[in-house]
Design a protein around this motif. Sequence first.
Motif, mmCIF file in Angstrom:
data_model
loop_
_atom_site.group_PDB
_atom_site.id
_atom_site.type_symbol
_atom_site.label_atom_id
_atom_site.label_comp_id
_atom_site.label_asym_id
_atom_site.label_seq_id
_atom_site.Cartn_x
_atom_site.Cartn_y
_atom_site.Cartn_z
ATOM 1 N N LEU A 1 -50.127 9.007 44.215
ATOM 2 C CA LEU A 1 -48.954 8.145 44.021
ATOM 3 C C LEU A 1 -48.774 7.183 45.194
ATOM 4 N N PHE A 2 -48.908 7.686 46.421
ATOM 5 C CA PHE A 2 -48.768 6.813 47.588
ATOM 6 C C PHE A 2 -49.924 5.804 47.665
ATOM 7 N N ALA A 3 -51.158 6.295 47.459
ATOM 8 C CA ALA A 3 -52.312 5.400 47.540
ATOM 9 C C ALA A 3 -52.265 4.345 46.438
ATOM 10 N N GLY A 4 -51.917 4.776 45.232
ATOM 11 C CA GLY A 4 -51.802 3.827 44.130
ATOM 12 C C GLY A 4 -50.667 2.845 44.327
ATOM 13 N N GLY A 5 -49.577 3.335 44.881
ATOM 14 C CA GLY A 5 -48.436 2.455 45.144
ATOM 15 C C GLY A 5 -48.756 1.358 46.142
ATOM 16 N N SER A 6 -49.657 1.640 47.073
ATOM 17 C CA SER A 6 -49.993 0.631 48.093
ATOM 18 C C SER A 6 -50.618 -0.606 47.463
ATOM 19 N N THR A 7 -51.372 -0.426 46.384
ATOM 20 C CA THR A 7 -52.024 -1.578 45.755
ATOM 21 C C THR A 7 -51.001 -2.501 45.097
ATOM 22 N N GLY A 8 -49.963 -1.911 44.510
ATOM 23 C CA GLY A 8 -48.912 -2.729 43.922
ATOM 24 C C GLY A 8 -48.100 -3.466 44.969
ATOM 25 N N LEU A 9 -47.902 -2.822 46.101
ATOM 26 C CA LEU A 9 -47.124 -3.444 47.166
ATOM 27 C C LEU A 9 -47.834 -4.633 47.795
ATOM 28 N N VAL A 10 -49.169 -4.606 47.827
ATOM 29 C CA VAL A 10 -49.897 -5.576 48.644
ATOM 30 C C VAL A 10 -50.233 -6.886 47.934
ATOM 31 N N SER A 11 -50.386 -6.870 46.606
ATOM 32 C CA SER A 11 -50.892 -8.079 45.929
ATOM 33 C C SER A 11 -49.919 -9.266 45.942
ATOM 34 N N PRO A 12 -48.668 -9.103 45.479
ATOM 35 C CA PRO A 12 -47.761 -10.261 45.458
ATOM 36 C C PRO A 12 -47.510 -10.894 46.829
ATOM 37 N N PRO A 13 -47.320 -10.114 47.900
ATOM 38 C CA PRO A 13 -47.044 -10.771 49.174
ATOM 39 C C PRO A 13 -48.206 -11.580 49.719
ATOM 40 N N TYR A 14 -49.438 -11.182 49.424
ATOM 41 C CA TYR A 14 -50.551 -12.000 49.899
ATOM 42 C C TYR A 14 -50.617 -13.325 49.158
ATOM 43 N N GLY A 15 -50.264 -13.315 47.865
ATOM 44 C CA GLY A 15 -50.166 -14.583 47.149
ATOM 45 C C GLY A 15 -49.126 -15.492 47.765
ATOM 46 N N ALA A 16 -47.985 -14.894 48.134
ATOM 47 C CA ALA A 16 -46.922 -15.676 48.771
ATOM 48 C C ALA A 16 -47.351 -16.159 50.155
ATOM 49 N N ALA A 17 -48.040 -15.287 50.907
ATOM 50 C CA ALA A 17 -48.489 -15.656 52.253
ATOM 51 C C ALA A 17 -49.454 -16.839 52.205
#
Length: 376
Positions: A102-118
């Motif tokens: 759950l934690f490892a899988g959750g990290s992938t969801g957290l990381v994608s949108p902010p890099y697009g914004a960055a």
Amino acid sequence: MKFSRLVLPGVTMIAVTYGLGRFSFGLLLPAMNESLKMSEFVSGMISSLFYLAYCFTIILSTVITTKEGPRRMIILAGLSAFVGLLLMSITPNAWVLALGVLFAGGSTGLVSPPYGAAISLWIIENRQGKANTWINSGTSLGIVLSGVGAILLTPNWRLSYLIYAILAFLILIWNFRAIPKVGASSKIMFKKGNLSIRGVKGAIPLILASLILGISTAPFWTFSRSFIEVAGDYSDWQLSGFWVIIGIFGVLGGFSGSLIERRGLSFAYKLGSLAIALASIILSVTTGNWLMSYLSAGIFGCSYIFLTGVLLVWGIRVFITNASLGIGVPFLLLAVGQVIGSILAGWFIGTWGYVTSFILYGLVGMVATLIGPKKS
């Protein structure tokens, strides 16, 4: 900002979250099944937690990134990957493994949108497409590392996850130092985006395509390594080499941005979706032949990273005023499809076997070729 200053830490963060945290599970699954006495159904259910966690966290990340900017979510993604990988390395049973997933899988969801914004904030416009697709290809780097790790550490899957956790921590520190802050003390102010998808032209085809592709690709990530182990006479290094091939050829998917520029988004999408469907079908009928199995792995790795890059560019074009939403929507639906596909795959394999199941999922992938962006 200099291109490499943002892209390099981005590539490594994606490598840790997607490659090591999420997709290495299928490679290490046979050894975990043996150690923890898990059935195919249980391992399929646990695998689906990667995608389920992803669904929740990508929504959270899209909302917070849209309101506050990318930095907080990128750091939280690295922390989540570290905790998940550490839990998986010390797990005594399937329950703690599920928590780590759950934690490892959750990290992938957290990381994608902010890099697009960055990227939309700090990379010049004519290089943003390439920056997005190359950061996205970091998944392949992580897959290669996990495959090499499996060759060197077989069958020590706990030690593998411990090493991955240490790498996650180091890359978290790198990103903490590399990602600028936005706000009153920054030269760049973050403009809040619109979170609504209502009335957005082109959103429905994007959603359907992402969902179907998610369903069709789930069994390859979770069960392809187990499939070739059961169906063929492979050594441990050959089984791990199958995974390395997925990662190495996945790097080629980073060129999706260049192909889109030359041939258009519609051509790139149809090419990628056809190739990824063929990968499952080729594997299903040639599993005992290591050369054809490796060919299937190469096609899958290249086409998966290629297609996620295409979905990323397609999403940003559809949600042109909000880059994080443009990434969040297709990646969310891709994950929803993978939740469905992963749960059903464990049941299908237990009922009909690997060959029939992989052919079925390949045919589902063929359906995705009928849905795509308009010619552009």
